[in-house]
Structures are given as structure tokens and as C-alpha cells.
Design a protein around this motif. Structure first.
Motif, mmCIF file in Angstrom:
data_model
loop_
_atom_site.group_PDB
_atom_site.id
_atom_site.type_symbol
_atom_site.label_atom_id
_atom_site.label_comp_id
_atom_site.label_asym_id
_atom_site.label_seq_id
_atom_site.Cartn_x
_atom_site.Cartn_y
_atom_site.Cartn_z
ATOM 1 N N ASP A 1 38.057 4.504 -8.012
ATOM 2 C CA ASP A 1 36.592 4.919 -7.521
ATOM 3 C C ASP A 1 36.678 6.376 -7.377
ATOM 4 N N ARG A 2 37.677 6.749 -6.641
ATOM 5 C CA ARG A 2 37.657 8.416 -6.403
ATOM 6 C C ARG A 2 37.871 9.131 -7.676
ATOM 7 N N GLY B 1 35.518 11.939 -9.360
ATOM 8 C CA GLY B 1 35.909 13.104 -9.862
ATOM 9 C C GLY B 1 35.717 13.486 -11.244
ATOM 10 N N LEU B 2 35.937 12.684 -12.021
ATOM 11 C CA LEU B 2 35.511 12.854 -13.412
ATOM 12 C C LEU B 2 33.825 13.243 -13.508
ATOM 13 N N LEU B 3 33.232 12.430 -12.797
ATOM 14 C CA LEU B 3 31.778 12.803 -13.039
ATOM 15 C C LEU B 3 31.708 14.320 -12.479
ATOM 16 N N SER B 4 32.221 14.474 -11.508
ATOM 17 C CA SER B 4 32.207 16.168 -11.018
ATOM 18 C C SER B 4 32.491 16.973 -12.073
ATOM 19 N N ALA C 1 39.036 4.210 -14.471
ATOM 20 C CA ALA C 1 38.052 5.042 -13.743
ATOM 21 C C ALA C 1 37.392 5.457 -14.975
ATOM 22 N N CYS C 2 37.964 5.827 -16.205
ATOM 23 C CA CYS C 2 37.152 6.348 -17.509
ATOM 24 C C CYS C 2 35.996 4.845 -17.645
ATOM 25 N N ASN C 3 36.632 3.831 -17.772
ATOM 26 C CA ASN C 3 35.856 2.346 -18.033
ATOM 27 C C ASN C 3 34.705 2.294 -16.965
ATOM 28 N N ARG D 1 37.636 21.340 -21.420
ATOM 29 C CA ARG D 1 37.263 22.081 -20.409
ATOM 30 C C ARG D 1 37.990 22.134 -19.268
ATOM 31 N N HIS D 2 38.855 20.989 -18.722
ATOM 32 C CA HIS D 2 39.625 20.823 -17.618
ATOM 33 C C HIS D 2 41.177 20.347 -18.214
ATOM 34 N N VAL D 3 42.054 21.089 -17.613
ATOM 35 C CA VAL D 3 43.343 20.474 -17.596
ATOM 36 C C VAL D 3 44.000 20.513 -16.171
#
Length: 545
Positions: free
Chosen positions: A64-65, A69-72, A97-99, A155-157
Motif C-alpha cells: 500500500d505504501r 508512492g507511485l501515485l505521488s 502495488a502496480c496492480n 520520468r523517475h529512476v
């Protein structure tokens, strides 16, 4: 990204009752509710030299965290998140988390370097890439910095074990546990069961890899087939030494245990000696990996082999031809049932032998179709062939992929859903198949087709041979002749004359014998251990018989 999937309504209708229309994250949520204190993951992070154990409650919280974080980071439904990680808990958590938020997971093998990553990340248009800071002496973050200018979509690594703003831990874990309202917010972009959840590249045994698309239904179906066919339960403990970024590890070592709400035991860098204490301590009962992994286990010294044998009962073996002598030794010396399985990245495990099968089925075939799956052998005009006739293998069923990303012209799926696998096989009257080679593996010597897999199986029986592969080499008179690449056993020496005598003693027809022998220290391989025969063919093309 828009995904042009191949999923006709007739296939959806035919799969009703077989597909459960549930997402992978639903199974994790159920395990968190019903068995929060049960161990979900046991693994070793060799980069940090420490073991990690997580309960289902702990894994669910981290998922969930990471989802938040991915949404942010701006990741939304349909965006691709690529992760090039070993068999660490972070891999598992990233997928779920992706799912959770409808993003598409794109696992990448840790051995890939700048050339492969530049192509794969660019082709998938990944928005986020996650790598180890370093692993096994390689600076993964440094490699990403080098190729980042060529990847405008990324965009992010982030790096596991990284520092500063690029730290995986800082970005995803240094945040308070989510409230109930925040958790509900994660579900706003929940994907449908027939939307793409996984992009995974083929292993490249025949050339440039293709990006295979799987939905929640097609990714979850392989594990369900195994669970139903083998009677697996939460009491089974799964060991995975094959990489999670390969379908074997992903579907059966990472996803299936969560579906069972059981424990998965993961090794991040394969070593049979390192696997022994983990298998023994965690009382592992089931594993799956290709032939090289099984061979390493069977060839362990007696004492560690006995330790493994106390609980390990089943080994599903797929991805490369299995020498029958290896299956026989596993049963005789370890009381280990080896189930021969055939499948592909496109459709996972489709056929498998069963524990109750007669010996000739176990030792001489690659099994029969699993529930919800079908296979058939056809001629060049796609007409079904009689039993025990070699032809082109086709497959269809609930585990089947929904197309290649951006390459629908390569899907090779007909109007009835049959997929051309590229394998040559024969099927007996009981529905058991035997893979005899790839269509590109065929050696046609003076108009005679050589049964490559049978030749290799016989060479494996030679007491001096550790591993072998037979490919075609060009010949001006006959068109092609066979060339055998052999890894000899330690301190052994072998020449072509001795090999020819051995094949004669075994009663093999002389035209089938390899006419050149190359002793090698190792074979070119895919990350999952398959021999890359196209590279051997390139080498053999320079030879003359």
C-alpha cells in the motif's frame, strides 16, 4: 499507454467459469485478512548480506505504501512501471502495488545491461524504472544514468539501497501507514480482469525478444491450473531459485504462493549449495525451475542432498529439454518427483506429467494439457495429424497471452484461437506430447529430418557429458549436418570418434549422428537457463564438417 490486445469475445465466453475475474491484488488482500501473521516471504538480499522475512500483514502494508508512492510520482492507470530486480521482496511488492492502482508491471532480468535496457525501457515507454543500486558487482544506477538521455518516457529512476531522491526506501517506505480512506482511494484506478497487468519480454532463444502482454485473468490462470492439478494448499512451501523476472519465477514462485496464502522462499542468486539450508529450514515441499537448476540439485554431494530430500517432494521442470536419466536419478536418489512441463512466456505451463503417470509417460513425454488448456499437432496446412506423427505444435487456453506489444502482426493466432508455438512435437493416443525441437532447430540432412531432441537426449547419457546441444551447420552436398556442442564433465575428455561409437552402441541410425563435436566451457544462455541455439547456429555456420 494504449494496449492493442487480442481478446475476442468468443474467447472470453469460452473462458467463463475458468477465469475467476479476480485481480492478483485480491488474493493478497484475502491473505492479509485471513492469515495476517503467516509468513509470506523468506529471502536473502545478497547485496546487503541479510535475510528478510515478511508476514502477510507486513507485505500488505508495504504494498500500500508503494502504491501511494507511485501515485505521488504521477503513475496512473495503464502506465508502465519497469523493475529490474532479483528475487527480493521489493519485486513482489512492486507488482502488487502496480496492480492495486492499475499500472502495468514490466519485470526485467537483472543480468540485462545498457543495450538491452535501452531497447526494453524505450519500447515499453516505462514511466518509472526501479533497479538495485548495485548487485553482484554491477553499478545498475550508473548504467541507468548512462542511458537515461535516450529514454524520454522514463520520468523517475529509483534504486533499492540507493541514496537521496533516487532512494526506493525514501520514496516509498518513509511514509506513515495509510489510513482507511487513503486505502480506498488507491482503488479508484483498479483495472478490470481483462486489462493488461504484465508486460514481459520473451527470453530470446531465437533472436530479438518480444513484449508479451498478459491480463489479470491470463496471469492468474497458470497458478490456478497447477493448484488444481497438483492439489497444492497453503501447507505447501514454495522455493524459487529461478528469477522472478522470468515467467517461471513470476507466475509460480511469486504469484502462486500468494494465491495459496502460503510461504515463498526465494534465492536471489542461484547456488544449489545456498539453496540447501533454506529448503531444509523452511521445510520446502515444492519447486520449479529449468533443467540446469535441477541438475545442480541432483548432483549435490550425498549429505546436502539428503537434507533437501526430507521435505522436498515435487519439482516441476520446464524451459529446456530434461534428460531422462536426470529424472530417474532424482526419483531414485532423492525421492523427488520431477514433473516434465512444457510452456512458453506467451502461455505459461500448458502441459505437464503427473505423479501417477506410468514411467514411460514420465520419462518419455512432456505431459498432457492442464485444465483449461489445449494442444494439438498439425501439418503445414494446419490440419491435425495422426497420433505419434511429428508436426507443428499449436496451443490455446485460459493461460494464453493477449498479444505482443506494438507487434500484432506477430501474434500467430488464428480465428479459432490456436497459437503457433514454433515447436515441433508429436502427440500419443493418450494426449501426451513430446517436444522434438523448435521449427528452427530442424536439421535436414540430405532430405532427411534429424530428430534433434532425441539425439541430444542420447548424448546426455554418455558418462562424460554434462550438457549438450545439437544444431545444424551448412554443408555444400547434403545441405546441413549436425554439430554437437558439449560441456564435458569435470576432468573428462571426449572426441567425435568416441561419441560416434557410443551412439552406435545405443542403436541410433548413423545419419542422425553429429558430424562435428565442439567442446565448450559453457553455452550461450537466456537468463532463465535456456540454451540460445540461434547463437550456436551462428557459430556452427562458420564450420565445415
Amino acid at each position: 499507454m494504449a494496449f492493442d490486445i487480442h481478446l475476442p469475445e468468443q474467447r472470453i465466453a469460452a473462458s467463463r467459469g475458468l477465469w475467476l475475474d479476480r485481480l492478483p491484488i485480491d488474493f493478497l488482500d484475502a491473505a492479509v485478512r485471513e492469515a495476517p501473521g503467516r509468513t509470506a516471504f523468506v529471502g536473502r538480499n545478497s547485496a546487503l548480506a541479510r535475510e528478510v522475512r515478511l508476514t502477510y500483514a507486513e507485505l500488505g502494508d508495504r504494498v500500500d505504501r508503494i502504491a501511494a508512492g507511485l501515485l505521488s510520482l504521477g503513475v496512473g492507470k495503464g502506465d508502465v512501471v519497469a523493475f529490474q530486480l532479483p528475487n527480493w521482496w521489493e519485486f513482489t511488492a512492486l507488482f502488487f502495488a502496480c496492480n492495486r492502482i492499475g499500472a502495468v508491471a514490466n519485470p526485467l532480468m537483472p543480468i540485462f545491461r545498457q543495450r538491452e535496457l535501452r531497447f526494453m525501457l524505450g519500447f515499453s515507454e516505462a514511466k518509472v524504472a526501479v533497479v538495485p543500486a548495485t548487485w553482484r558487482g554491477f553499478d545498475h544506477m550508473g548504467a541507468m544514468r548512462e542511458i537515461r538521455p535516450d529514454l524520454p518516457s522514463v520520468r523517475h529512476v529509483l534504486a533499492v539501497g540507493g541514496a537521496g531522491e533516487a532512494s526506493f526506501e525514501k520514496t516509498f517506505l518513509d511514509r506513515a501507514p495509510l489510513s482507511g480512506a487513503e486505502k480506498q482511494g488507491l482503488a479508484k484506478s483498479r483495472p478490470g480482469p481483462n486489462e493488461v497487468v504484465q508486460l514481459i519480454y520473451t527470453s530470446g532463444t531465437s533472436g530479438e525478444p518480444k513484449a508479451v502482454m498478459h491480463t489479470a485473468n491470463t496471469a492468474r490462470a497458470p497458478g490456478r491450473c497447477f493448484v488444481q492439478d497438483m492439489g497444492l494448499t497453503w501447507r505447501d512451501v514454495v522455493f524459487m531459485g529461478s528469477p522472478y523476472a522470468h515467467q517461471t519465477g513470476f507466475l509460480y514462485g511469486m504469484l502462486m504462493p500468494v494465491m495459496l496464502a502460503t510461504t515463498t522462499v526465494a534465492l536471489d542468486a542461484w547456488s544449489a549449495a545456498d539453496a540447501v539450508p533454506m529448503i531444509e529450514r523452511e521445510a520446502v515441499t515444492w519447486s520449479m525451475a529449468s533443467t540446469p537448476f535441477l541438475s545442480d540439485m541432483v548432483n549435490l554431494p550425498g549429505e546436502p542432498r539428503a537434507r533437501v530430500s526430507r521435505t522436498l517432494r515435487t519439482w516441476a521442470c520446464a524451459g529446456a529439454p530434461i534428460p531422462r536419466v536426470l529424472v530417474q536419478r532424482a526419483k531414485a536418489e532423492m525421492n523427488l518427483d520431477v514433473l516434465s512441463c512444457w510452456g512458453m512466456t506467451e502461455n505459461a505451463g500448458l502441459t505437464i506429467t503427473r505423479k501417477g503417470d506410468p514411467q514411460e509417460k514420465v520419462f518419455e513425454t512432456d505431459g498432457r494439457a492442464l485444465p483449461g488448456c489445449e494442444v494439438r499437432v498439425v501439418d503445414e496446412k494446419k490440419r491435425p495429424l495422426p497420433a505419434d506423427t511429428v508436426g507443428n505444435l499449436q496451443a490455446r487456453g485460459i493461460t494464453h497471452f493477449v498479444g505482443y506489444l506494438k507487434k500484432p502482426h506477430l501474434n500467430s493466432i488464428d480465428a479459432e484461437g490456436w497459437f503457433d508455438t514454433g515447436d515441433l512435437a508429436r502427440m500419443d493416443r493418450d494426449g501426451y506430447i513430446r517436444i522434438v525441437g523448435r521449427t528452427k532447430d530442424v536439421i535436414i540432412r540430405g532430405g532427411e529430418n534429424i530428430p534433434v531432441a532425441e539425439v541430444e537426449n542420447l548424448i546426455y547419457r554418455h558418462p562424460k557429458v554434462a550438457e549438450c546441444a545439437v544444431v545444424a551447420m551448412p554443408d555444400a552436398r547434403l545441405g546441413e549436418r549436425g554439430c554437437a556442442f558439449v560441456i564435458p564433465k569435470a576432468d573428462a575428455s571426449l572426441d567425435l570418434a568416441e561419441l560416434a561409437r557410443f551412439l552406435a552402441e545405443q542403436g541410433m541410425a548413423k545419419p542422425y549422428w553429429p558430424e562435428r563435436l565442439e567442446l565448450v566451457a559453457d553455452m550461450p544462455r537466456t537468463p532463465s537457463g535456456k540454451i540460445q541455439k540461434f547463437k550456436l547456429r551462428e557459430m556452427a555456420a562458420k564450420f565445415k564438417a
